[in-house]
Scaffold this active site. Structure first.
Site, PDB file in Angstrom:
ATOM      1  N   LEU A   1      10.430 -38.785   1.862  1.00 18.91           N
ATOM      2  CA  LEU A   1       9.206 -38.451   1.131  1.00 18.91           C
ATOM      3  C   LEU A   1       8.046 -39.344   1.577  1.00 18.91           C
ATOM      4  O   LEU A   1       6.927 -38.874   1.813  1.00 18.91           O
ATOM      5  CB  LEU A   1       9.435 -38.608  -0.377  1.00 18.91           C
TER       6      LEU A   1
ATOM      7  N   GLU B   1       0.825  -1.206   0.000  1.00 19.69           N
ATOM      8  CA  GLU B   1       0.000   0.000   0.000  1.00 19.69           C
ATOM      9  C   GLU B   1       0.861   1.259   0.000  1.00 19.69           C
ATOM     10  O   GLU B   1       0.609   2.209  -0.758  1.00 19.69           O
ATOM     11  CB  GLU B   1      -0.921   0.007   1.232  1.00 19.69           C
TER      12      GLU B   1
ATOM     13  N   THR C   1      20.259 -38.839   1.068  1.00 24.91           N
ATOM     14  CA  THR C   1      20.500 -37.932  -0.053  1.00 24.91           C
ATOM     15  C   THR C   1      21.870 -37.277   0.066  1.00 24.91           C
ATOM     16  O   THR C   1      22.577 -37.093  -0.927  1.00 24.91           O
ATOM     17  CB  THR C   1      19.397 -36.851  -0.105  1.00 24.91           C
TER      18      THR C   1
END
Length: 360
Positions: A299, A55, A199
């Site tokens: 995962l 704004e 990983t």
């Protein structure tokens, strides 16, 4: 004002807001458009955390007086002092007569108070214009404040036949260079990136943002036995913060050695890292968005625990036949039990495709 015009200008405000993606967190993405007699006077957005809010940015960019103008903004203007002064004060001072808002701010410091301040000062306020689109833009911000938890994205790259590597473990590179840049962009727009120790041992990644412009996320390694090699790249890259989440099984001597090197190590769980406890730690640190890059066990566990909000899968038009799958056993024995992704979409990037879908 014509409702169609309200939607038109709000769409523009939302597009402006997205320009701050990856730079404004933990603040939300916000865009603003100032209009008078159906003519755009100025546009603005929140550029960086600590900088002017949308704004104020739009007000400063205006080249003419704003008395009687309408302000379109996708999130309720703030009314409290934070890194910057209250936006409501700037709106009132500018003489703006009408404010159109997509979403009420879920932050308890605002949450309706900004709207009330504007109304008390004689400003007409309209809310709920493109509300759904506004929430979609700031999913992580809304989840963080409404559910007291970060927004979780799971990401991996796979072949068309659903493999993330050959049987020998070769995975470089499944996806194209453009898709790799996209993966780095994902890191840049999330506040934290999480991988398992598997990983780290297999790929020796840095987990930093390198192929695109952007901020480095907090790098989080899940390492239940604290088996990370001391020469791992992730330990020796200092331009990005690092947190190793381990358990009571961790070798105290190695833990002390890592801490002496300035690396943060937290014990979160007895035998395996407690993901919910980890997410609470990240929430307390104002981490709103988390990218989980793998591997397979990590995962799978996030999905089994119901902790995933979004999937981002890079699909390469390659076939390798037998190979390694991205997910393990989810405990599903019937198709009717399958995890159903909503708002699914597919887009082309180079020679690859990006699948996106939501679970919550």
């Amino acid at each position: 004002m014509d409702p169609e015009k309200d939607r038109f200008f709000m769409k523009l405000a939302i597009r402006m807001a997205k320009r701050g993606e990856g730079w404004v967190s933990p603040n939300p993405m916000v865009g603003a458009v100032l209009v008078k007699d159906s003519r755009i006077l100025s546009k603005g957005f929140h550029h960086r955390y600590g900088g002017d809010h949308a704004e104020v940015d739009a007000i400063k960019r205006a080249k003419e007086p704003l008395e009687g103008a309408t302000l379109y903004v996708n999130l309720e203007p703030c009314c409290h002092w934070g890194k910057t002064p209250p936006c409501s004060d700037a709106i009132i001072k500018a003489g703006i007569k009408r404010v159109v808002i997509a979403n009420q701010d879920p932050n308890p410091l605002v949450n309706g108070k900004g709207i009330e301040v504007l109304k008390q000062n004689g400003i007409e306020v309209k809310t709920g214009v493109l509300e759904k689109e506004g929430r979609a833009l700031n999913r992580a911000y809304f989840k963080y404040h409404e559910e007291k938890s970060p927004f979780i994205t799971l990401k991996w790259a796979q072949t068309l036949d659903g493999k993330i590597a050959t049987l020998e473990g070769d995975s470089k590179w499944i996806s194209s260079e453009r898709a790799l840049k996209f993966a780095h962009k994902l890191r840049a727009i999330h506040q934290a990136v999480v991988v398992g120790i598997g990983t780290v041992l297999k790929d020796d990644p840095q987990l930093t943002v390198r192929l695109v412009r952007g901020r480095n996320p907090l790098r989080v390694i899940l390492d239940s036995h604290l088996g990370i090699p001391l020469d791992s790249k992730v330990l020796n890259v200092r331009e990005a913060p690092l947190l190793i989440a381990t358990t009571q099984k961790a070798d105290p001597n190695k833990m002390a050695l890592l801490q002496q090197r300035g690396i943060e190590v937290l014990k979160l769980g007895k035998e395996r890292v407690d993901l919910r406890e980890l997410l609470h730690v990240l929430y307390e640190r104002k981490i709103q968005s988390v990218l989980v890059e793998g591997g397979k066990e990590v995962l799978t566990f996030f999905l089994k625990e119901g902790l995933c909000d979004r999937l981002m899968v890079i699909i390469s038009p390659k076939l390798i036949g037998e190979g390694l799958s991205p997910l393990g056993d989810l405990g599903i024995t019937k198709i009717e039990e399958a995890l159903l992704l909503k708002e699914a979409s597919l887009k082309r990037i180079g020679s690859d495709w990006i699948f996106e879908g939501y679970l919550r």
